[in-house]
Scaffold this motif. Structure first.
Motif, PDB file in Angstrom:
ATOM      1  N   ASP A  32       0.822  -1.208   0.000  1.00  0.00           N
ATOM      2  CA  ASP A  32       0.000   0.000   0.000  1.00  0.00           C
ATOM      3  C   ASP A  32       0.857   1.260   0.000  1.00  0.00           C
ATOM      4  O   ASP A  32       0.508   2.260  -0.634  1.00  0.00           O
ATOM      5  N   ALA A  33       1.978   1.224   0.686  1.00  0.00           N
ATOM      6  CA  ALA A  33       2.855   2.394   0.773  1.00  0.00           C
ATOM      7  C   ALA A  33       3.485   2.756  -0.578  1.00  0.00           C
ATOM      8  O   ALA A  33       4.028   3.848  -0.729  1.00  0.00           O
ATOM      9  N   ALA A  34       3.388   1.868  -1.551  1.00  0.00           N
ATOM     10  CA  ALA A  34       3.966   2.130  -2.873  1.00  0.00           C
ATOM     11  C   ALA A  34       3.129   3.119  -3.679  1.00  0.00           C
ATOM     12  O   ALA A  34       3.548   3.544  -4.755  1.00  0.00           O
ATOM     13  N   GLY A  35       1.944   3.462  -3.199  1.00  0.00           N
ATOM     14  CA  GLY A  35       1.101   4.427  -3.905  1.00  0.00           C
ATOM     15  C   GLY A  35       0.744   3.945  -5.298  1.00  0.00           C
ATOM     16  O   GLY A  35       0.326   2.802  -5.483  1.00  0.00           O
ATOM     17  N   LYS A  36       0.922   4.830  -6.296  1.00  0.00           N
ATOM     18  CA  LYS A  36       0.583   4.465  -7.676  1.00  0.00           C
ATOM     19  C   LYS A  36       1.396   3.274  -8.179  1.00  0.00           C
ATOM     20  O   LYS A  36       0.955   2.548  -9.065  1.00  0.00           O
ATOM     21  N   CYS A  37       2.573   3.075  -7.606  1.00  0.00           N
ATOM     22  CA  CYS A  37       3.418   1.965  -8.049  1.00  0.00           C
ATOM     23  C   CYS A  37       2.866   0.600  -7.634  1.00  0.00           C
ATOM     24  O   CYS A  37       3.381  -0.430  -8.062  1.00  0.00           O
ATOM     25  N   SER A  38       1.818   0.591  -6.829  1.00  0.00           N
ATOM     26  CA  SER A  38       1.189  -0.685  -6.475  1.00  0.00           C
ATOM     27  C   SER A  38       0.309  -1.203  -7.605  1.00  0.00           C
ATOM     28  O   SER A  38      -0.141  -2.344  -7.569  1.00  0.00           O
ATOM     29  N   SER A  79       8.490  -8.617 -20.259  1.00  0.00           N
ATOM     30  CA  SER A  79       7.867  -9.530 -19.306  1.00  0.00           C
ATOM     31  C   SER A  79       7.283  -8.727 -18.145  1.00  0.00           C
ATOM     32  O   SER A  79       7.487  -7.517 -18.043  1.00  0.00           O
ATOM     33  N   VAL A  80       6.569  -9.421 -17.286  1.00  0.00           N
ATOM     34  CA  VAL A  80       6.080  -8.849 -16.034  1.00  0.00           C
ATOM     35  C   VAL A  80       7.015  -9.384 -14.947  1.00  0.00           C
ATOM     36  O   VAL A  80       7.064 -10.594 -14.712  1.00  0.00           O
ATOM     37  N   LEU A  81       7.760  -8.496 -14.317  1.00  0.00           N
ATOM     38  CA  LEU A  81       8.757  -8.937 -13.339  1.00  0.00           C
ATOM     39  C   LEU A  81       8.143  -9.773 -12.228  1.00  0.00           C
ATOM     40  O   LEU A  81       8.734 -10.772 -11.806  1.00  0.00           O
ATOM     41  N   ASN A  82       6.960  -9.405 -11.761  1.00  0.00           N
ATOM     42  CA  ASN A  82       6.308 -10.153 -10.677  1.00  0.00           C
ATOM     43  C   ASN A  82       6.060 -11.608 -11.043  1.00  0.00           C
ATOM     44  O   ASN A  82       5.923 -12.449 -10.152  1.00  0.00           O
ATOM     45  N   GLU A  83       5.991 -11.915 -12.317  1.00  0.00           N
ATOM     46  CA  GLU A  83       5.739 -13.294 -12.742  1.00  0.00           C
ATOM     47  C   GLU A  83       7.010 -14.152 -12.733  1.00  0.00           C
ATOM     48  O   GLU A  83       6.926 -15.361 -12.910  1.00  0.00           O
ATOM     49  N   HIS A  84       8.158 -13.552 -12.501  1.00  0.00           N
ATOM     50  CA  HIS A  84       9.413 -14.302 -12.371  1.00  0.00           C
ATOM     51  C   HIS A  84       9.546 -14.721 -10.911  1.00  0.00           C
ATOM     52  O   HIS A  84      10.312 -14.143 -10.132  1.00  0.00           O
ATOM     53  N   GLU A  85       8.769 -15.735 -10.553  1.00  0.00           N
ATOM     54  CA  GLU A  85       8.640 -16.126  -9.153  1.00  0.00           C
ATOM     55  C   GLU A  85       9.926 -16.673  -8.548  1.00  0.00           C
ATOM     56  O   GLU A  85      10.060 -16.708  -7.320  1.00  0.00           O
ATOM     57  N   ALA A  86      10.876 -17.065  -9.361  1.00  0.00           N
ATOM     58  CA  ALA A  86      12.165 -17.495  -8.823  1.00  0.00           C
ATOM     59  C   ALA A  86      12.929 -16.317  -8.224  1.00  0.00           C
ATOM     60  O   ALA A  86      13.820 -16.513  -7.386  1.00  0.00           O
ATOM     61  N   TYR A  87      12.577 -15.100  -8.632  1.00  0.00           N
ATOM     62  CA  TYR A  87      13.294 -13.898  -8.193  1.00  0.00           C
ATOM     63  C   TYR A  87      12.445 -12.941  -7.367  1.00  0.00           C
ATOM     64  O   TYR A  87      12.971 -12.244  -6.502  1.00  0.00           O
ATOM     65  N   PHE A  88      11.159 -12.845  -7.681  1.00  0.00           N
ATOM     66  CA  PHE A  88      10.286 -11.856  -7.052  1.00  0.00           C
ATOM     67  C   PHE A  88       9.064 -12.545  -6.457  1.00  0.00           C
ATOM     68  O   PHE A  88       8.510 -13.450  -7.066  1.00  0.00           O
ATOM     69  N   GLN A  89       8.672 -12.083  -5.270  1.00  0.00           N
ATOM     70  CA  GLN A  89       7.552 -12.691  -4.553  1.00  0.00           C
ATOM     71  C   GLN A  89       6.633 -11.605  -4.023  1.00  0.00           C
ATOM     72  O   GLN A  89       7.096 -10.673  -3.358  1.00  0.00           O
ATOM     73  N   ASP A  90       5.338 -11.735  -4.273  1.00  0.00           N
ATOM     74  CA  ASP A  90       4.369 -10.752  -3.795  1.00  0.00           C
ATOM     75  C   ASP A  90       4.153 -10.813  -2.283  1.00  0.00           C
ATOM     76  O   ASP A  90       3.625  -9.876  -1.700  1.00  0.00           O
ATOM     77  N   ASP A  91       4.547 -11.895  -1.636  1.00  0.00           N
ATOM     78  CA  ASP A  91       4.317 -12.022  -0.198  1.00  0.00           C
ATOM     79  C   ASP A  91       5.590 -11.854   0.634  1.00  0.00           C
ATOM     80  O   ASP A  91       5.598 -12.119   1.828  1.00  0.00           O
ATOM     81  N   ASP A  92       6.687 -11.398   0.016  1.00  0.00           N
ATOM     82  CA  ASP A  92       7.959 -11.209   0.721  1.00  0.00           C
ATOM     83  C   ASP A  92       8.536  -9.844   0.362  1.00  0.00           C
ATOM     84  O   ASP A  92       9.046  -9.661  -0.747  1.00  0.00           O
ATOM     85  N   PRO A  93       8.481  -8.872   1.275  1.00  0.00           N
ATOM     86  CA  PRO A  93       8.990  -7.529   0.973  1.00  0.00           C
ATOM     87  C   PRO A  93      10.453  -7.511   0.527  1.00  0.00           C
ATOM     88  O   PRO A  93      10.870  -6.614  -0.198  1.00  0.00           O
ATOM     89  N   ASP A  94      11.234  -8.512   0.929  1.00  0.00           N
ATOM     90  CA  ASP A  94      12.629  -8.600   0.496  1.00  0.00           C
ATOM     91  C   ASP A  94      12.743  -9.074  -0.950  1.00  0.00           C
ATOM     92  O   ASP A  94      13.830  -9.128  -1.506  1.00  0.00           O
ATOM     93  N   ARG A  95      11.596  -9.428  -1.557  1.00  0.00           N
ATOM     94  CA  ARG A  95      11.588  -9.884  -2.942  1.00  0.00           C
ATOM     95  C   ARG A  95      10.542  -9.152  -3.792  1.00  0.00           C
ATOM     96  O   ARG A  95      10.161  -9.634  -4.857  1.00  0.00           O
ATOM     97  N   TYR A  96      10.071  -7.988  -3.340  1.00  0.00           N
ATOM     98  CA  TYR A  96       9.222  -7.152  -4.192  1.00  0.00           C
ATOM     99  C   TYR A  96      10.081  -6.616  -5.341  1.00  0.00           C
ATOM    100  O   TYR A  96      11.260  -6.336  -5.139  1.00  0.00           O
ATOM    101  N   PRO A  97       9.530  -6.413  -6.516  1.00  0.00           N
ATOM    102  CA  PRO A  97      10.335  -5.915  -7.636  1.00  0.00           C
ATOM    103  C   PRO A  97      10.500  -4.380  -7.616  1.00  0.00           C
ATOM    104  O   PRO A  97      10.152  -3.678  -8.558  1.00  0.00           O
ATOM    105  N   THR A  98      11.029  -3.866  -6.502  1.00  0.00           N
ATOM    106  CA  THR A  98      11.397  -2.452  -6.446  1.00  0.00           C
ATOM    107  C   THR A  98      12.690  -2.269  -7.241  1.00  0.00           C
ATOM    108  O   THR A  98      13.387  -3.247  -7.545  1.00  0.00           O
TER     109      THR A  98
END
Length: 146
Positions: A32-38, A79-98
């Motif tokens: 939520d804190a990402a604002g428009k970037c969410s 590609s959609v970075l979030n779909e590269h689940e080996a690298y990015f995870q929607d449930d782990d802030p240490d793996r958000y695609p910032t």
């Protein structure tokens, strides 16, 4: 490619190689804190990867430029970075695609590729520009994977 002067990183190695590349990708930051970037949106990312080492390989390269492009561009372009689940995870802030985590992930991917070479060069810096006015520099710490 944007003409850019990159911050330099001090290192003890004899050779330094820099590879510029770009890729187009979409992402969202699931916080939520990402604002428009969410919300899903896209960027043309500009990347500079700095690799250093003391020894050249059997072909006289520190690393072949094409190998770096294959590791990053071929994996993430259009590609959609979030779909590269080996690298990015929607449930782990240490793996958000910032931008910061994408830069770190690029360094990890590149280093993993370099670790398979006989001359063992090191990825010492990743410069990642997300927009014309925003970028991140990531420098792996010696002896640490993250």
């Amino acid at each position: 490619m944007i003409q850019q002067i990159y911050p330099s990183v001090a290192h003890p190695y004899r050779y330094e190689l820099n590879k510029d590349l770009q890729f187009a990708a979409a992402h969202y930051v699931p916080a939520d804190a990402a604002g428009k970037c969410s919300r899903m949106h896209g960027h043309t990312y500009f990347v500079n990867v700095t690799i250093a080492g003391d020894e050249l390989n059997a072909e006289g390269f520190l690393v072949n430029f094409a190998e770096i492009k294959q590791l990053i561009h071929d994996r993430f372009d259009h590609s959609v970075l979030n779909e590269h689940e080996a690298y990015f995870q929607d449930d782990d802030p240490d793996r958000y695609p910032t931008t910061e985590i994408v830069a770190r992930t690029i360094a990890e991917i590149v280093q993993d590729g370099l670790d398979r070479s006989d001359n063992k060069p090191r990825c010492v810096q990743v410069f990642l520009r997300e927009t014309p006015t925003s970028y991140v520099v990531y420098r792996p710490q010696a002896g640490r994977t993250r």
